[in-house]
Design a protein around this motif. Structure first.
Motif, PDB file in Angstrom:
ATOM      1  N   TYR A 190       4.470  -7.181   9.838  1.00  0.00           N
ATOM      2  CA  TYR A 190       3.027  -7.165   9.562  1.00  0.00           C
ATOM      3  C   TYR A 190       2.277  -6.277  10.552  1.00  0.00           C
ATOM      4  O   TYR A 190       1.343  -5.549  10.183  1.00  0.00           O
ATOM      5  CB  TYR A 190       2.463  -8.586   9.625  1.00  0.00           C
ATOM      6  N   LYS A 243       0.515  -1.581   1.952  1.00  0.00           N
ATOM      7  CA  LYS A 243       0.021  -2.850   1.405  1.00  0.00           C
ATOM      8  C   LYS A 243       1.041  -3.456   0.443  1.00  0.00           C
ATOM      9  O   LYS A 243       1.218  -4.689   0.408  1.00  0.00           O
ATOM     10  CB  LYS A 243      -1.309  -2.621   0.687  1.00  0.00           C
ATOM     11  N   ARG A 246       3.817  -5.000   2.385  1.00  0.00           N
ATOM     12  CA  ARG A 246       3.357  -6.287   2.917  1.00  0.00           C
ATOM     13  C   ARG A 246       3.450  -7.374   1.844  1.00  0.00           C
ATOM     14  O   ARG A 246       3.853  -8.509   2.133  1.00  0.00           O
ATOM     15  CB  ARG A 246       1.924  -6.166   3.429  1.00  0.00           C
ATOM     16  N   ARG A 273      -1.894 -10.948  -0.957  1.00  0.00           N
ATOM     17  CA  ARG A 273      -1.419  -9.610  -0.586  1.00  0.00           C
ATOM     18  C   ARG A 273      -1.071  -8.798  -1.833  1.00  0.00           C
ATOM     19  O   ARG A 273      -1.393  -7.615  -1.936  1.00  0.00           O
ATOM     20  CB  ARG A 273      -0.218  -9.711   0.352  1.00  0.00           C
TER      21      ARG A 273
END
Length: 587
Positions: A190, A243, A246, A273
């Motif tokens: 992260y 993104k 993630r 997310r």
């Protein structure tokens, strides 16, 4: 003067000089310090992260699951599935590849500030450094994700990941590092992704006016901004891709195998997310209507310009012109080796066109005598079954046991073992006939939007139930309805089966997992999904024997997994070398 002329003069001078011919010539090896004044050398360190992405090629780990078998007796995934998996034989290993990539990226990150990225314009130098550093963080996070997926496991009640090595290792480094916990590895992933998002643009596009230059680069000319962040860099790491990575990592962390208390907060995190990625792409308004056949949308693929990305694809590899996939997987009569054979297990997972599972005989209308009639249209798009046409000449493929060609069940070593051949991923306009062989364009997705839609649906169902949204634009129910409708399922009856389970979280979970199985078939997800869901790995792979038009389901290959194999091993050679490195339980 060209390079050849210079080389020739050099050879002549060497031969006519006073030095002995036996004297060793100086080697053309540069020093590491050269990277500071030659940015292309530093760039080479970064590119090692790209070349080691596991998604650069197809692995077909589906052969290790209930979805497929291989007719190649030496196939390593076949060996894994049949009891030969060990810490010495591990084709699912990511330890060596990912750690090597991370080492190069660590070297790049340690030196990036010292490189003269542009000697004439300090702001250009800053922009190049920012972009390339952001790429390095994103790539390192992605390689860490694959290491975690492949090697996380339990030791004495603790869930571990891998050693967190964030600095370049040298011959004097302490290599005997213990493994960090799973949660510590997740936090590092992260952290790296946050840095990547901070440094990278959402996408690489040319701008047309100075007003579009981000505030942190105020004063930069439009053409200079485009030199660094323009359209020529498409397919490189971006904030959008970070993104999506993630979202993939959050889904892994929320899954039952990695979240002992089935932590609801992790499901919320995973849903949000994935939702963030989908929101940036307009949610279902931008669901590609042709996304089911992304691999065979010929006009779209052939028209792809450099860096162009189809609507279904979030991130892809470069385009290659070849027929390797078809050579490996076409049926024998199409001059292929028929390597991957879909199972009856997978065929049975496709519902009827009205949306009902085939096990619900009363509502689905399924008939074992005509098992392929009125089925989910994806079945015919993904799998070649008996009597189907395939290839550039629309040849009829006969897989029955009494068939007269080498396509028949178990006829020769390249024949199907299950009564099925793979169609998905293959372009049907490729010819493997030596008299008319041709190559066609292919590409490999790193991440498809359908994967993100399915990740959101899975996490949203666990977090808020089938119809809850948690403040997002869509629910799990909305996503699954749209995906099934795109596939041609449930169109004639309002998808009555989906409507019947829309208020049942457990039934919706089963449906979501099945949709994921179908939509992502043969793309390397099934093995990892079964493990993270804590599902049975030992379902016998089945096929069909067709003789005189009678269909008989047969056992093809037993699976031999032990319970500890839900978590993969650390390479045996590494455990031997480093006593701080604890092996996962059971290996």
């Amino acid at each position: 003067m060209n390079r050849f002329s210079v080389l020739l003069i050099g050879v002549v001078l060497a031969l006519t000089g006073c030095k002995k011919l036996t004297d060793p010539a100086p080697q053309n090896n540069g020093d590491f310090e050269n990277i500071y004044d030659e940015p292309s050398l530093a760039h080479g360190l970064l590119l090692n992260g790209y070349t080691r992405l596991p998604t650069n090629g197809w692995t077909f780990s589906d052969v290790a699951t209930d979805d497929a078998v291989s007719n190649d007796a030496t196939n390593n995934f076949r060996r894994v599935a049949t009891g030969q998996w060990s810490s010495v034989l591990n084709p699912l290993d990511q330890w060596t590849n990912s750690r090597a990539g991370i080492q190069y990226l660590n070297m790049f990150l340690a030196e990036a500030d010292k490189v003269n990225w542009d000697t004439k314009d300090p702001m250009l130098a800053t922009m190049f450094k920012d972009r390339l550093t952001g790429e390095a963080y994103g790539l390192r996070a992605y390689l860490m994700f694959y290491m975690l997926q492949a090697h996380a496991g339990w030791v004495n009640g603790v869930l571990y990941g891998f050693p967190l090595v964030l600095d370049p290792e040298t011959p004097t480094s302490d290599f005997n590092k213990p493994r960090a916990t799973f949660d510590e590895c997740m936090q590092q992933i992260y952290s790296d992704l946050a840095k990547a998002e901070e440094l990278l643009p959402l996408d690489y596009n040319d701008i047309s006016s100075a007003s579009q230059v981000p505030a942190k680069y105020a004063g930069v000319k439009t053409e200079n901004y485009n030199r660094v962040f323009g359209r020529l860099f498409k397919l490189r790491m971006t904030a959008r891709i970070a993104k999506a990575i993630r979202a993939k990592a959050a889904l892994l962390a929320a899954s039952p195998a990695y979240s002992t208390a089935n932590n609801p907060d992790r499901w919320v995190e995973a849903a949000n997310r994935a939702g963030e990625v989908l929101q940036l792409n307009g949610w279902l308004t931008n669901l590609d209507p042709e996304g089911v056949t992304w691999y065979n949308n010929k006009a779209e693929i052939d028209a792809l310009a450099s860096g162009a990305i189809p609507k279904e694809i979030l991130w892809r590899t470069n385009i290659g012109s070849n027929s390797d996939l078809e050579a490996d997987h076409y049926p024998p009569t199409l001059f292929g080796n028929g390597r991957l054979n879909p199972t009856q297990n997978l065929v049975d997972a496709f519902p009827m066109a009205n949306g009902y599972p085939i096990r619900d005989a009363a509502s689905s209308g399924y008939s074992s005598g005509t098992p392929y009639a009125n089925r989910d249209p994806r079945l015919a798009k993904y799998i070649v079954y008996n009597g189907e046409i395939a290839g550039p000449t629309n040849a009829v493929i006969n897989t029955s046991a009494d068939g007269l060609t080498n396509d028949a069940l178990n006829r020769v070593e390249t024949s199907t073992r299950t009564g099925y051949y793979m169609r998905k991923l293959l372009r049907q306009d490729v010819s493997r006939n030596s008299a008319s062989i041709n190559n066609q364009k292919h590409y490999r997705p790193h991440i498809r939007y359908t994967e993100i839609f399915l990740a959101y649906a899975e996490a949203a169902n666990e977090a808020w139930g089938p119809t809850g949204t948690g403040g997002n634009a869509n629910s799990a129910y909305d996503i699954i309805k749209a995906l099934r409708n795109r596939a041609g399922v449930g169109r004639t009856n309002g998808d009555a089966y989906l409507e019947s389970v829309k208020n049942d979280k457990d039934a919706m979970r089963t449906l979501i997992r099945n949709e994921r199985r179908l939509e992502l078939a043969f793309e390397g997800f099934r093995f990892w999904d079964l493990r993270r869901w804590n599902q049975d790995l030992n379902e016998t792979a089945k096929g069909v024997r067709i003789q005189q038009n009678v269909h008989q389901v047969i056992d093809v290959e037993a699976r031999s997994y032990q319970d500890f194999m839900r978590f993969g091993p650390i390479p045996y050679s590494e455990v031997l070398k480093f006593n701080a490195l604890q092996q996962n339980t059971g290996w």
